[in-house]
Design a protein around this motif. Structure first.
Motif, mmCIF file in Angstrom:
data_model
loop_
_atom_site.group_PDB
_atom_site.id
_atom_site.type_symbol
_atom_site.label_atom_id
_atom_site.label_comp_id
_atom_site.label_asym_id
_atom_site.label_seq_id
_atom_site.Cartn_x
_atom_site.Cartn_y
_atom_site.Cartn_z
ATOM 1 N N ALA A 13 0.845 -1.196 0.000
ATOM 2 C CA ALA A 13 0.000 0.000 0.000
ATOM 3 C C ALA A 13 0.883 1.249 0.000
ATOM 4 O O ALA A 13 1.879 1.324 0.717
ATOM 5 N N ASN A 14 0.509 2.206 -0.834
ATOM 6 C CA ASN A 14 1.244 3.471 -0.935
ATOM 7 C C ASN A 14 2.705 3.272 -1.343
ATOM 8 O O ASN A 14 3.582 4.067 -0.974
ATOM 9 N N SER A 15 2.987 2.229 -2.099
ATOM 10 C CA SER A 15 4.353 1.981 -2.550
ATOM 11 C C SER A 15 4.837 3.122 -3.441
ATOM 12 O O SER A 15 4.096 3.574 -4.330
ATOM 13 N N PRO A 16 6.078 3.590 -3.243
ATOM 14 C CA PRO A 16 6.605 4.621 -4.145
ATOM 15 C C PRO A 16 6.797 4.121 -5.573
ATOM 16 O O PRO A 16 7.044 4.923 -6.478
ATOM 17 N N LEU A 17 6.691 2.788 -5.781
ATOM 18 C CA LEU A 17 6.819 2.241 -7.125
ATOM 19 C C LEU A 17 5.502 2.245 -7.897
ATOM 20 O O LEU A 17 5.474 1.887 -9.074
ATOM 21 N N GLN A 18 4.405 2.644 -7.236
ATOM 22 C CA GLN A 18 3.108 2.599 -7.900
ATOM 23 C C GLN A 18 3.083 3.412 -9.193
ATOM 24 O O GLN A 18 2.575 2.941 -10.216
ATOM 25 N N PRO A 19 3.646 4.630 -9.221
ATOM 26 C CA PRO A 19 3.667 5.357 -10.508
ATOM 27 C C PRO A 19 4.461 4.631 -11.590
ATOM 28 O O PRO A 19 4.098 4.690 -12.768
ATOM 29 N N TYR A 20 5.535 3.944 -11.190
ATOM 30 C CA TYR A 20 6.280 3.161 -12.171
ATOM 31 C C TYR A 20 5.405 2.042 -12.737
ATOM 32 O O TYR A 20 5.465 1.735 -13.927
ATOM 33 N N ALA A 21 4.613 1.414 -11.856
ATOM 34 C CA ALA A 21 3.715 0.347 -12.314
ATOM 35 C C ALA A 21 2.710 0.885 -13.324
ATOM 36 O O ALA A 21 2.394 0.236 -14.323
ATOM 37 N N GLU A 22 2.216 2.100 -13.089
ATOM 38 C CA GLU A 22 1.185 2.665 -13.954
ATOM 39 C C GLU A 22 1.742 3.164 -15.281
ATOM 40 O O GLU A 22 1.076 3.053 -16.311
ATOM 41 N N TYR A 23 2.948 3.717 -15.267
ATOM 42 C CA TYR A 23 3.422 4.436 -16.450
ATOM 43 C C TYR A 23 4.658 3.820 -17.110
ATOM 44 O O TYR A 23 5.020 4.243 -18.212
ATOM 45 N N CYS A 24 5.305 2.841 -16.475
ATOM 46 C CA CYS A 24 6.583 2.342 -16.995
ATOM 47 C C CYS A 24 6.640 0.826 -17.181
ATOM 48 O O CYS A 24 7.370 0.338 -18.047
#
Length: 571
Positions: A473-484
């Motif tokens: 939860a709230n992982s800083p990698l979440q944007p990477y998962a969404e966009y990369c």
């Protein structure tokens, strides 16, 4: 008493009518994809089965044609039209794609397709041109795609040149907001329908496709006349006809491996003779003499090794089915009294949802692809199909290059075949690329590379059974998962696969080890400059549009992503 007799007669007639209306269309299949998968998982113990294993993942050092093409492209294009365009760029100019739509089909994802969003099928029908430095892509009959947008999944069947088999793959979560992932499917499940491990397709007149006017009309009505994923509502009958021919090519490509391996057992001379005759036939089919002495020697060698039950050509044809027939006439109006309305959400959501698929209403057994099919035919030891199959391995460019290399001297090419080392004729898959490279080397001319990235430069293949990454939860990698992740996690090209890893910690470590990411996300510095090309995601990608919108809502997002990667002066 007479009244009671009339009531009994009426009930009997009603029961008979119900049987005729509902079940009288043929014996209903009781096949279960789960049970059939358990049956086909056991493979016959033949020489070819040992040489070409039935494992889900490709043999070490080999990859599917689809993987090679995606790796050459640096990633998986999106949307589907761009994927088809990427493949077609390998084709000679003017080569049109073979594609059409099936709204009411028989695939595992059939419940997720309809007239508004039908299943779209594509088949490659070209051989890429050779160059002095490399061999072109031999894609004809070796690459097939089936995309169901509602399921967010592409089913891929493509040939593995070095392994001598078709690979079954899935592109999962294939959507603008998806974390697109390429995985190898469970072969035992796929081959319940794709018996013989080949592409399959119905026989003419292909009533399930939008080459049929009524199907095309309904798609046009559902879509307001608009094309869908590059496919018009109505296509010419030549489209499914050509697709059918290409699946037959696939079935014979698989059979050739058995002809080469089982037909000659451990006899290198048998295979050497088959190759020599195959090249002669390919060079001049009209002059090929089926009664020549060397042809007789091949038949004698085959007779000494041929399997007792012959060599089977897999049946790649399934019976034609008219999905609209059940809705026509007075019987259809009566049938609604006995059947519940179909639930469009009741079918399998993806290729892992087998239990849901098994609960769907069954087709008649003779129309169900799960029903075991006998071989198209069995070849006896006197056949020359191995010769013809070898000839079909080579493209027109291949044959021109061999003629030029040998100085247009058939005797010189024969001598090159005779001089090849015996190891080239082991009981192993026959490969166009291996044979061509060995022949060029033997003749003494420069040896061209394969068209595509070597398997050694590709990332490890991923099995369907490998669990997807779960972020906390709230992982800083979440944007990477969404966009990369769509490009950099599971990318077949190893150099671009720098966001892979079994768990969150491993992925974070890989991201931290790629300092270039900081510059790629430094939009403020590089936008509208000569260095803009280094920015990621690419401006023409769906990920870029979504990340741009997210940054407008949260201007600090890019900086938080960059913080996951050490800078030059971080200590």
């Amino acid at each position: 008493m007479r009244t009671l007799s009339l009531i009994v007669l009426a009930l009997l007639l009603a029961a008979a009518g119900a049987w005729w209306i509902v079940g009288g269309q043929g014996d209903t299949s009781d096949a279960s994809v789960t049970a059939r998968a358990a049956e086909v998982a056991a493979q016959a113990d033949t020489l070819s089965a040992r040489a070409i294993p039935n494992d889900d993942l490709p043999p070490a050092g080999t990859r599917s044609l689809f993987d090679h093409l995606v790796a050459q492209n640096d990633g998986l294009p999106y949307p589907f039209e761009d994927l088809v365009a990427m493949i077609q760029r390998q084709a000679p100019e003017g080569s049109a794609p073979v594609q059409f739509a099936i709204p009411l089909g028989r695939s595992l994802l059939k419940a997720q397709a309809d007239f508004h969003q039908p299943r779209v099928l594509y088949a490659a029908d070209f051989h890429g041109p050779n160059t002095p430095a490399s061999l072109g892509v031999a894609a004809r009959g070796r690459l097939f795609l089936g995309f169901v947008e509602n399921a967010r999944e592409i089913e891929v069947i493509s040939y593995n040149e070095l392994a001598g088999r078709y690979e079954f793959q899935l592109v999962q979560d294939y959507a603008a907001d998806g974390q697109r992932r390429i995985v190898y499917a469970r072969r035992a499940v796929c081959t319940t329908c794709h018996q013989g491990a080949t592409p399959i397709f119905p026989q003419r007149p292909w009533n399930e496709t939008n080459a049929q006017p009524e199907i095309g009309t309904r798609i046009a009505a559902a879509r307001g006349g608009e094309a869908y994923l590059g496919v018009p509502p109505q296509v010419p009958l030549a489209m499914p006809e050509r697709f059918d021919e290409l699946t037959d090519v696939g079935a014979f490509t698989v059979a050739l491996q058995r002809l080469w391996i089982d037909g000659c057992d451990n006899d290198a001379m048998c295979r050497r003779t088959m190759l020599r005759l195959g090249l002669r036939y390919a060079s001049d089919p009209g002059a090929f003499n089926v009664d020549a002495d060397e042809v007789g020697r091949l038949r004698a060698l085959q007779a000494a090794h041929w399997p007792a039950d012959g060599i089977a050509i897999p049946e790649s044809d399934i019976r034609n089915r008219d999905p609209l027939a059940a809705g026509r006439g007075w019987r259809a109006r009566l049938r609604v009294l006995f059947e519940a309305a179909p639930d469009p959400t009741a079918g399998a959501r993806d290729n892992e949802d087998l239990e849901t698929f098994d609960r769907l209403p069954k087709l008649p057994a003779d129309l169900d692809p799960l029903t075991p099919r006998p071989p198209k035919r069995r070849l006896a030891a006197d056949t020359l199909d191995g010769v013809y199959g070898i000839a079909a391995l080579f493209t027109a460019d291949d044959l021109r290059a061999l003629d030029a290399a040998s100085g247009y001297d058939a005797a010189r090419l024969d001598a090159a075949v005779a001089a090849l080392p015996d190891a080239m004729f082991d009981a192993a898959p026959v490969s166009r690329v291996r044979l061509l490279q060995a022949l060029f080397a033997q003749i003494g001319v420069p040896v061209p590379d394969y068209c595509c990235l070597a398997a050694s430069a590709m990332s490890a293949p991923v099995a369907l059974t490998a669990p997807p990454l779960e972020l906390s939860a709230n992982s800083p990698l979440q944007p990477y998962a969404e966009y990369c992740f769509g490009c950099h996690r599971g990318n077949p090209a190893a150099r671009l696969d720098f966001m892979s890893g079994e768990d969150e910690a491993a992925v974070a470590a890989n991201i931290r080890g790629k300092p270039e990411i900081r510059d790629a996300l430094d939009w403020a510095r590089y936008e509208n400059t000569a260095q803009a090309s280094k920015l990621m995601p690419p401006p023409d990608s769906a990920e870029y549009a979504r990340l741009r919108a997210a940054v407008e809502r949260d201007p600090a997002l890019l900086e938080r992503m960059r913080e996951q990667v050490p800078g030059l002066f971080d200590f």
